[in-house]
Design an enzyme around this catalytic site. Sequence first.
Site, PDB file in Angstrom:
ATOM      1  N   ASP A 161     -96.670 -79.703 139.453  1.00  0.00           N
ATOM      2  CA  ASP A 161     -95.477 -80.348 140.012  1.00  0.00           C
ATOM      3  C   ASP A 161     -94.256 -79.567 139.535  1.00  0.00           C
ATOM      4  O   ASP A 161     -94.346 -78.722 138.641  1.00  0.00           O
ATOM      5  CB  ASP A 161     -95.424 -81.827 139.621  1.00  0.00           C
ATOM      6  CG  ASP A 161     -94.574 -82.645 140.599  1.00  0.00           C
ATOM      7  OD1 ASP A 161     -93.890 -82.041 141.450  1.00  0.00           O
ATOM      8  OD2 ASP A 161     -94.587 -83.884 140.506  1.00  0.00           O
ATOM      9  N   CYS A 164    -116.452-104.792 129.060  1.00  0.00           N
ATOM     10  CA  CYS A 164    -116.539-103.517 129.760  1.00  0.00           C
ATOM     11  C   CYS A 164    -117.738-102.734 129.281  1.00  0.00           C
ATOM     12  O   CYS A 164    -117.985-102.611 128.092  1.00  0.00           O
ATOM     13  CB  CYS A 164    -115.269-102.704 129.554  1.00  0.00           C
ATOM     14  SG  CYS A 164    -115.341-101.181 130.509  1.00  0.00           S
ATOM     15  N   CYS A 206    -116.254 -97.918 126.136  1.00  0.00           N
ATOM     16  CA  CYS A 206    -116.146 -99.226 125.468  1.00  0.00           C
ATOM     17  C   CYS A 206    -117.494 -99.842 125.098  1.00  0.00           C
ATOM     18  O   CYS A 206    -117.528-100.805 124.336  1.00  0.00           O
ATOM     19  CB  CYS A 206    -115.482-100.254 126.374  1.00  0.00           C
ATOM     20  SG  CYS A 206    -113.965 -99.773 127.125  1.00  0.00           S
ATOM     21  N   ASP A 258     -88.519 -80.739 145.548  1.00  0.00           N
ATOM     22  CA  ASP A 258     -88.022 -81.659 146.572  1.00  0.00           C
ATOM     23  C   ASP A 258     -87.045 -82.651 145.941  1.00  0.00           C
ATOM     24  O   ASP A 258     -86.986 -82.777 144.719  1.00  0.00           O
ATOM     25  CB  ASP A 258     -89.199 -82.413 147.223  1.00  0.00           C
ATOM     26  CG  ASP A 258     -90.103 -83.088 146.196  1.00  0.00           C
ATOM     27  OD1 ASP A 258     -90.421 -82.437 145.179  1.00  0.00           O
ATOM     28  OD2 ASP A 258     -90.482 -84.251 146.394  1.00  0.00           O
TER      29      ASP A 258
END
Length: 645
Positions: free
Chosen positions: A89, A274, A279, A124
């Site tokens: 970027d 999880c 995890c 941009d």
Amino acid sequence: MFEILRRDGMARIGKFTTNSGRTVETPTLLPVINPKIKTVTPREIYEDFGFGAIITNSYIIKNNPALNEEARAKGLHEMLDFPGIIMTDSGTFQSHMYGEVEMTNKEIIEFQKAIRTDIGTVLDIFTEPYWTEQQTADSIVTTLERTEEAVSLKGEMMLNGVVQGSVYPNLRKDCAEKLAKMDIDVHPIGGVVPLMEQYRYSELVDVIMSSKMGLNPNRPVHLFGAGHPMLLAFATLMGCDLFDSASYAKFAKDDRMMFIDGSFKLAEMQSLDCNCPACRGMSIEAMRKTPKNERTRILAMHNLYAIKNELNLVKRYLREGRLWELAELRARAHPAMLDGLRRLRDYQEFMEKFDPISRDGAIFYTGIETRGRPVFKRYADRILDRYVAPTKKAAIFYGGQGKPYSRDMAEMFAKARKQGYTPVVLSPWGPVPAELDEMYPLAQSLFPDIEDFDTTSESEEITLEFLEKHFEETVNGSELEDSEGEDVSELDLDIRRAKAVARYQFGLEAADALFRGTIELRKSKKTGKIRNVISDGEHVLSMRAGDGMYTLRMEGAKRIIASVPAPHMRMAVTDDSVPFVSQGRNAMCQFTTACDENLVPMDEVIVVDKNDTPVATGRMLLVANEIFNMKKGIAVKIRSGSDEE
Ligand code: GUN
Ligand code: ZN
């Protein structure tokens, strides 16, 4: 180079190849690498998580003397130790966060080239959602000028040309159309982070769809800054191919975990349910007690697994042609997402052009938003325009349960027909004339028995319009008395059915050409279903058992070419391509010269040469606009060529 391998509506599985020869399958997400803090290393991201592309920030690297020197000397791939695709970027996001950046577009483009990024980004101008239309339009002029400049400088580097336009759909579309004409490789949709942060999903839908309308389908579309797993199915459905996430690491630093239904703070969670490799086996207490640095790393890995799992699921649903179902499910995670899904209905007509004519597996109705799917509009349109009633009197039947209706309600239908009525069932799709009840999507859809108000009122509305257009008289079928009369013969009923499906699928004129002269039908001994249509001794059509639609035979194709003017149902290929296609090889995008723009994916198509002579039949994989723009890939999957039969 971008090739579409599979598609489900506007969503696609693509193969993206960079100028350096690196490839990645899309949709994919590019984890953001902060070159100063590598919570999870790029090597781990590539090997352990299986992400084939990452994104990093060239502005940060350029401003840090040590990194600047190292990147120039070694190149980004060696510096970060990442063998896959690296996108950079340009500093635009920093200007959104912290104000002006001190760097010119030319400088940052030259720098990205110097560090050998695969895909660089223009500087941009980030169009904020609170900007006025004029301010937005003015800044787009600058963004486009900078993009032109970047194109002239890019050399071997691929280029991100960013669609801006704040929340103004007309400016988005206009910006996209201008970018589509430039020599750009990837199209990020920019300026959307604040919309996502503020849960403004219906505006996000407007932004994505209006950008997509202007863009060239042969380039991947990147939703800049979208990295939450919750959004992936929905954004992929709208035709986004690339995503990036800095949040996996940022959230981890703040002790936040990403799940498919949202992000949650470790301090507020009641339990840690999880099973991801990071995890697994850990209790919430153990996670909280883990030293900060190690915990940040575990949580970042958890977040990457959450993203990767959802991406895999999105791809599976996409391959199965069921992405709508997944997106509808996910949209229920938050009312604002549901707003997004509801807004998408405004684009039903545009999306219909990309929606396959049929698919494997049933359509599941998951709630009133399902009615916004393109297939509902297609059915409502075609039942008006592509239907011819066998009699001028309709008998309406309510609440059909078993499918197909004509088996479930055989006796009642027969009674109606004896008196000259055409049986029509009022269904959640609207009116279903008995002749069409085995065809996709009617027989291949499941609705709850308990109907909602939207379904009742909309299907009634469509039915009224249908009855008005096609019939002179309507009665309630269940109130018909028994009466003397002649049964319609089985052959006549079968021919009505066979022709009704042909009209729906190919249009009225083509159906007339196919059903000329003496009609003979071959039916399956086992199921009693129509298999082949023989017209004047020629086998013109075969009906598929699965979706009740037709496969077009070469004899049928010749009939259509002779009777219906071009370009209806045709795709024309170059002379070079004719010998291949006529022998059954697939028709490729790069050898196509013309194509009927009304054909949708999976439609039957007739491949012709430059003199409109039929060469082969097959099924559309892409639509006309895609075929003209793609440099590579299969346009039509050929079933049989004229030299084969
Ligand atoms: N990252 C997140 N949003 C944007 C954007 O609009 N432009 C650029 N260049 N990067 C972004
Ligand atoms: Zn986990």
